[in-house]
Design an enzyme around this catalytic site. Structure first.
Site, mmCIF file in Angstrom:
data_model
loop_
_atom_site.group_PDB
_atom_site.id
_atom_site.type_symbol
_atom_site.label_atom_id
_atom_site.label_comp_id
_atom_site.label_asym_id
_atom_site.label_seq_id
_atom_site.Cartn_x
_atom_site.Cartn_y
_atom_site.Cartn_z
ATOM 1 N N ASN A 15 -5.554 -3.113 -7.679
ATOM 2 C CA ASN A 15 -4.502 -4.447 -7.778
ATOM 3 C C ASN A 15 -5.366 -5.496 -7.683
ATOM 4 O O ASN A 15 -5.806 -5.935 -6.240
ATOM 5 C CB ASN A 15 -3.439 -4.250 -6.625
ATOM 6 C CG ASN A 15 -2.526 -5.487 -6.613
ATOM 7 O OD1 ASN A 15 -2.362 -6.264 -7.427
ATOM 8 N ND2 ASN A 15 -1.713 -5.264 -5.581
ATOM 9 N N LYS A 17 -4.097 -8.614 -7.908
ATOM 10 C CA LYS A 17 -3.236 -9.790 -7.030
ATOM 11 C C LYS A 17 -3.614 -11.049 -8.126
ATOM 12 O O LYS A 17 -3.721 -10.805 -9.279
ATOM 13 C CB LYS A 17 -3.621 -9.952 -5.695
ATOM 14 C CG LYS A 17 -3.455 -8.544 -4.943
ATOM 15 C CD LYS A 17 -3.561 -8.557 -3.230
ATOM 16 C CE LYS A 17 -3.381 -7.244 -2.914
ATOM 17 N NZ LYS A 17 -3.456 -6.914 -1.402
ATOM 18 N N HIS A 101 5.381 -4.146 -3.729
ATOM 19 C CA HIS A 101 4.396 -4.485 -2.991
ATOM 20 C C HIS A 101 4.898 -5.198 -1.642
ATOM 21 O O HIS A 101 5.694 -6.365 -1.955
ATOM 22 C CB HIS A 101 3.343 -5.220 -3.351
ATOM 23 C CG HIS A 101 1.991 -5.190 -2.916
ATOM 24 N ND1 HIS A 101 1.684 -6.359 -1.662
ATOM 25 C CD2 HIS A 101 0.834 -4.556 -2.999
ATOM 26 C CE1 HIS A 101 0.483 -5.962 -1.564
ATOM 27 N NE2 HIS A 101 -0.181 -5.015 -2.010
ATOM 28 N N GLU A 103 3.554 -7.557 -0.305
ATOM 29 C CA GLU A 103 3.502 -9.226 -0.477
ATOM 30 C C GLU A 103 4.406 -9.881 -1.201
ATOM 31 O O GLU A 103 4.890 -10.980 -0.957
ATOM 32 C CB GLU A 103 1.982 -9.417 -1.277
ATOM 33 C CG GLU A 103 0.831 -9.666 -0.476
ATOM 34 C CD GLU A 103 -0.493 -8.919 -0.867
ATOM 35 O OE1 GLU A 103 -0.648 -9.272 -2.295
ATOM 36 O OE2 GLU A 103 -1.461 -8.728 -0.015
ATOM 37 N N GLU A 171 1.178 1.690 2.288
ATOM 38 C CA GLU A 171 0.378 0.443 2.380
ATOM 39 C C GLU A 171 0.796 -0.296 3.678
ATOM 40 O O GLU A 171 1.510 -1.053 3.728
ATOM 41 C CB GLU A 171 0.286 -0.476 1.316
ATOM 42 C CG GLU A 171 -0.163 0.019 -0.077
ATOM 43 C CD GLU A 171 -0.728 -1.244 -0.781
ATOM 44 O OE1 GLU A 171 -2.063 -1.003 -1.287
ATOM 45 O OE2 GLU A 171 0.024 -2.341 -0.931
ATOM 46 N N GLY A 177 -6.050 -6.231 3.489
ATOM 47 C CA GLY A 177 -7.006 -7.194 3.580
ATOM 48 C C GLY A 177 -7.612 -7.639 4.846
ATOM 49 O O GLY A 177 -8.275 -8.819 4.883
ATOM 50 N N SER A 216 -7.361 -1.755 2.590
ATOM 51 C CA SER A 216 -8.640 -1.944 3.304
ATOM 52 C C SER A 216 -9.436 -0.522 2.725
ATOM 53 O O SER A 216 -10.404 -0.157 3.446
ATOM 54 C CB SER A 216 -8.673 -2.354 4.581
ATOM 55 O OG SER A 216 -8.235 -3.563 5.088
HETATM 56 O O1 LIG Z 1 -2.507 -3.441 -3.579
HETATM 57 C C1 LIG Z 1 -3.492 -3.283 -2.643
HETATM 58 C C2 LIG Z 1 -3.295 -3.462 -1.404
HETATM 59 O O2 LIG Z 1 -2.488 -4.551 -0.987
HETATM 60 C C3 LIG Z 1 -4.340 -3.117 -0.548
HETATM 61 O O3 LIG Z 1 -5.361 -4.479 -0.472
HETATM 62 P P1 LIG Z 1 -6.764 -4.338 0.289
HETATM 63 O O4 LIG Z 1 -7.515 -3.128 -0.471
HETATM 64 O O5 LIG Z 1 -7.466 -5.754 -0.142
HETATM 65 O O6 LIG Z 1 -6.676 -4.060 1.518
#
Ligand SMILES: O=C[C@H](O)COP(=O)(O)O
Length: 253
Positions: A15, A17, A101, A103, A171, A177, A216
């Site tokens: 992803n 983002k 998600h 977010e 998640e 993150g 993460s």
């Molecule tokens: O969609 C992916 C997640 O929000 C994980 O993000 P991350 O691997 O940067 O922690």
């Protein structure tokens, strides 16, 4: 990762983002080239920002890396400034879409009911939805992680999913993150609870739906996380932006 004959291939989805300009397509090309050279056990997907979707789908056309969207509207079209519909994602070359998600649940107050409507829209457009669930740190500290996540699973998944291709991603919001991850025992417990809901809702089909872990995931922890019972892949944020790191995670599957 234990994969039986009846278990679908694990899914490793990146992803991106709101990261990535045209030059980032080189990272996707590098992933596709490596996957072509040494086909992995997992299916591999990259979900770039919408601005790159069409170009990435063209660049990876004929490759085994699939391309996905990061969200879609529940309506197929309409006067919704700034939104993108599931048929538009499919038209741009997407074959899957991330939905719900944290977010989006957090920044746009997206509800489980809205996510559920988006799931139906995605399926109607021929897309495979990857439906995200996860608790906040406060909810985990209050001992509410499992009821929150299973509640999201019940309310974000529409009734008529039997036989449909979809995946779920656990998640934990506090792991995204941050470099923090739950213990393996905690991941296993939540995945088992999600599996129970899937089986309760969709019977045998629910038993085979991939449940991804996200939050993460890095080359250093991917093998252990992916070997956890009921973990059927990973949804990878930051580490999916660099081909080298993403490929190391893919190799761990
Ligand atoms: O969609 C992916 C997640 O929000 C994980 O993000 P991350 O691997 O940067 O922690």
């Amino acid at each position: 990762m234990t994969v039986s004959l009846t278990t679908p291939r694990p899914l490793i989805a990146g992803n991106w983002k709101m990261f990535g300009l045209e030059a980032s397509l080189d990272e996707a090309r590098a992933v596709a080239a490596a996957v072509a050279q040494a086909p992995p056990a997992a299916r591999v997907a990259i979900c770039p920002p919408a601005t790159l979707l069409h170009r990435m789908a063209d660049a990876l056309s004929g490759e085994s890396v699939i391309v996905g969207g990061q969200d879609c509207h529940a309506a197929p079209q309409g006067a919704y400034t700034g939104d993108i519909s599931a048929p538009m994602l499919a038209d741009a070359g997407a074959t899957l879409v991330i939905l719900g998600h944290s977010e989006r649940r957090g920044s746009y107050d997206e509800t489980c009911e809205e996510v559920s409507a988006k799931v139906l829209a995605a399926l109607a457009a021929g897309l495979e939805p990857v439906i995200c669930l996860g608790e906040t740190l406060a909810q985990r500290e209050a001992g509410q992680a499992e009821p929150i996540v299973t509640g999201q699973a019940r309310n974000s998944l529409p009734d008529d999913l039997s036989g449909q291709a979809f995946a779920v991603a656990y998640e934990p919001v506090w792991a995204i993150g941050t470099g923090l991850t739950p213990t393996i025992a905690d991941i296993a417990a939540i995945h088992a609870a999600i599996r129970a809901v899937l089986v309760e809702r969709f019977g045998d089909h629910g038993a085979s739906v991939p449940i991804l872990y996200g939050g993460s995931v890095k080359p250093e922890n991917a093998a252990e996380i992916l070997a956890t019972p009921e973990v059927g892949g990973a949804l990878v944020g930051g580490a999916s932006l660099k081909a080298k790191d993403f490929l190391a995670i893919i190799a761990a599957a």
